[in-house]
Scaffold this motif. Structure first.
Motif, short mmCIF file in Angstrom:
data_model
loop_
_atom_site.label_atom_id
_atom_site.label_comp_id
_atom_site.label_asym_id
_atom_site.label_seq_id
_atom_site.Cartn_x
_atom_site.Cartn_y
_atom_site.Cartn_z
N VAL A 174 0.84 -1.20 0.00
CA VAL A 174 0.00 0.00 0.00
C VAL A 174 0.87 1.25 0.00
O VAL A 174 0.61 2.22 -0.72
CB VAL A 174 -0.95 0.00 1.21
CG1 VAL A 174 -1.71 1.32 1.31
CG2 VAL A 174 -1.93 -1.16 1.12
N GLY A 175 1.93 1.23 0.80
CA GLY A 175 2.79 2.40 0.92
C GLY A 175 3.55 2.73 -0.36
O GLY A 175 3.59 3.89 -0.79
N ILE A 176 4.13 1.71 -1.00
CA ILE A 176 4.91 2.00 -2.22
C ILE A 176 3.97 2.37 -3.35
O ILE A 176 4.31 3.20 -4.20
CB ILE A 176 5.82 0.81 -2.60
CG1 ILE A 176 6.77 1.22 -3.74
CG2 ILE A 176 5.02 -0.41 -2.99
CD1 ILE A 176 7.68 2.39 -3.40
N ARG A 177 2.75 1.80 -3.36
CA ARG A 177 1.80 2.21 -4.39
C ARG A 177 1.43 3.67 -4.21
O ARG A 177 1.31 4.42 -5.19
CB ARG A 177 0.53 1.36 -4.35
CG ARG A 177 -0.36 1.58 -5.57
CD ARG A 177 -1.81 1.34 -5.31
NE ARG A 177 -2.57 1.37 -6.56
CZ ARG A 177 -2.94 2.48 -7.18
NH1 ARG A 177 -2.60 3.67 -6.70
NH2 ARG A 177 -3.62 2.41 -8.32
N GLN A 178 1.27 4.09 -2.96
CA GLN A 178 0.92 5.49 -2.69
C GLN A 178 2.01 6.42 -3.17
O GLN A 178 1.73 7.47 -3.78
CB GLN A 178 0.69 5.66 -1.18
CG GLN A 178 0.23 7.03 -0.77
CD GLN A 178 -0.04 7.09 0.73
OE1 GLN A 178 -0.74 6.26 1.29
NE2 GLN A 178 0.55 8.08 1.39
N PHE A 179 3.28 6.05 -2.92
CA PHE A 179 4.38 6.89 -3.39
C PHE A 179 4.44 6.94 -4.91
O PHE A 179 4.54 8.02 -5.51
CB PHE A 179 5.72 6.39 -2.83
CG PHE A 179 6.91 7.08 -3.43
CD1 PHE A 179 7.21 8.39 -3.10
CD2 PHE A 179 7.73 6.42 -4.34
CE1 PHE A 179 8.31 9.05 -3.66
CE2 PHE A 179 8.82 7.07 -4.91
CZ PHE A 179 9.11 8.38 -4.58
N LEU A 180 4.36 5.78 -5.57
CA LEU A 180 4.44 5.75 -7.03
C LEU A 180 3.24 6.43 -7.66
O LEU A 180 3.35 7.04 -8.73
CB LEU A 180 4.56 4.30 -7.52
CG LEU A 180 5.87 3.59 -7.16
CD1 LEU A 180 5.82 2.13 -7.61
CD2 LEU A 180 7.07 4.29 -7.78
N SER A 181 2.08 6.35 -7.01
CA SER A 181 0.91 7.06 -7.52
C SER A 181 1.14 8.56 -7.45
O SER A 181 0.74 9.31 -8.37
CB SER A 181 -0.32 6.68 -6.69
OG SER A 181 -1.48 7.36 -7.15
N THR A 182 1.80 9.03 -6.38
CA THR A 182 2.13 10.45 -6.27
C THR A 182 3.11 10.86 -7.36
O THR A 182 2.97 11.94 -7.97
CB THR A 182 2.71 10.75 -4.88
OG1 THR A 182 1.74 10.44 -3.89
CG2 THR A 182 3.11 12.21 -4.76
#
Length: 463
Positions: A174-182
């Protein structure tokens, strides 16, 4: 059910520029930020590789390397701990020194077009992964090294591949997806992230004094004899079509099928049974399956939206090999469902207290264990840097510190338009034959990749 061998692995050459550091686009605070007691556990101290494959888009004429590089620098202003370095304190407790040194970035080009990749080539383990995710010497440790490495590789067709190596102690899926989405949002012109990042790692820390109030079967220490060396394994990826997964649901008794019984529950139960049969476990051997559970919504109040640390636990379902393999499918399904339901707030706090008592040294047992992580709900394929959705987005190799026990579920749509879930599995050749035979007997899966891993140790060293 279709089972086939794909053509030989695609071979291509990647030309790289010298690695560089991308630092935040604006000044960021210098400080030490302590990680949570879930982040600091020994079982998460590895690098996880992700890969995203994007075809060309005639409406976009920009250079993807330039676009992604610039977007990363902007995103790091908000996620500045990812530009720092991990340090270890007393009792193996981790913190990040926010130095602003940056993450590692590699610009590359490959002499291959997107349309040369077959379905099999768009699944883990990826061809030429060591070139698509170059290991920079002396920069691959968990401590005192870059937390992230991102490589953007242009393709001859104007498509591109983004590969990411993440230090798992800092983020979960969830965390890395949030960063890459940003990063994707900034690449598409945003000036602020739609979901502001939240640190708040203090919400997942141990109590004083520690209170171990639950039984944590996932950390039961058992002899790891008869565990095969990595060099003895082959890895294959299995494609479970949606109609096959629906047929699995129909095998359950009406009462259980009418309850909330997810695809994850049924597929995990099936794989647990088939893998146990393939390993020829002694009837009285203890076997277990451990499901990674996102605990963000299981706290009261829930963890804040935007929390990008590790918010996962791994409760275990345990039984004997005989009971598992001789019982109907619903027995294993119920074991999986009940183990996931154990991941309450009280359970998580008890687990963190156990980590404190054991100084975070507990790791999952290898023998007779299967650890599964569902990435399908992350919808990684929707990450968009301005070129649209990825044709594949998920783990790049085994995706873990030890592929002997851990596997991932990912969404996949083949060139015939069939949708389903792909699952990489690593076993010895003899066990893999038994595993495939058992799946064929149950009529639920087709093998879509048969690439042998000649040096799994080399692959793991790049994760």
């Amino acid at each position: 059910m279709a089972a086939y061998s794909p053509p030989p692995s695609l071979i291509f050459t990647v030309t790289r520029k010298e690695p560089e550091f991308i630092v935040p686009a604006e000044p960021t605070p210098y400080e030490f930020k302590q990680l949570s007691d879930i982040d600091s556990q020994e079982s998460l101290r590895f690098h996880a590789p992700l890969i995203q494959v994007y075809p060309s888009n005639n409406s976009v004429q920009e250079d993807p390397v330039r676009v992604v590089r610039k977007a990363i620098a902007k995103a790091l202003v908000f996620y500045y701990p990812l530009a720092g370095r991990l340090r270890e304190g007393p009792s193996q407790k981790l913190s990040v020194e926010c130095t602003g040194e940056g993450l590692l970035f590699i610009e590359a080009e490959a002499d291959v077009r997107h349309d040369q990749f077959t379905d099999a080539d768009l699944l883990p383990p990826f061809p030429c992964l060591d070139q698509l995710l170059y290991e920079v010497p002396n920069q691959s440790g968990v401590l005192n090294c870059p937390i992230l490495l991102i490589q953007v590789t242009r393709l001859k067709c104007r498509g591109f591949i983004v590969t990411t190596r993440l230090n798992h102690t800092m983020c979960d899926g969830v965390g890395i997806r949030q960063f890459l989405s940003t990063v994707g949002e900034f690449a598409r012109g945003a000036t602020q992230p739609s979901i502001p990042p939240v640190w708040d790692r203090h919400l997942l820390t141990t109590r004083h004094p520690p209170r171990i109030t639950h039984v944590h079967l996932e950390f039961t220490q058992i002899p790891d004899d008869f565990v095969p060396p990595l060099s003895a394994l082959i890895q294959r990826t299995f494609f479970f079509r949606l109609n096959e997964l629906s047929a699995l649901h129909r095998q359950l008794p009406p009462g259980l099928a009418q309850q909330y019984c997810s695809t994850f529950d049924v597929l995990t139960a099936l794989l647990w049974i088939c893998r146990t049969i393939a390993l020829s476990s002694h009837p009285e051997d203890e076997v277990r399956v451990m499901s990674l559970v996102n605990i963000r919504s299981r706290f009261n109040p829930p963890l804040p939206i935007g929390y990008y640390g590790n918010g996962i636990v791994c409760p275990a379902a345990v039984t004997t090999a005989h009971k598992l393999t001789q019982s109907p499918l619903e027995y294993a399904v119920e074991k999986v469902r009940r183990s996931k339901a154990e991941a309450t707030e009280a359970y998580v706090k008890s687990m963190m207290d156990l980590m404190e008592v054991r100084e975070r040294r507990y790791v999952f047992p290898l023998r007779g264990s299967l650890v599964v992580s569902d990435l399908t709900r992350l919808r990684l394929e929707e990450l968009d840097y301005g070129w649209g959705k990825a044709v594949y987005s998920g783990v790049a190799g085994g995706g873990t510190a030890d592929i002997r026990v851990v596997t991932f579920y990912m969404r996949f749509k083949n060139r015939e338009g069939e949708e389903g879930v792909v699952v990489p599995m690593a076993l010895t050749k003899e066990a893999m034959m038994k595993f495939e035979k058992e799946l064929v007997r149950r009529g639920v899966a087709g093998v879509v990749q048969r690439r042998k891993i000649n040096d799994l140790k080399g692959m793991l060293s790049s994760m």
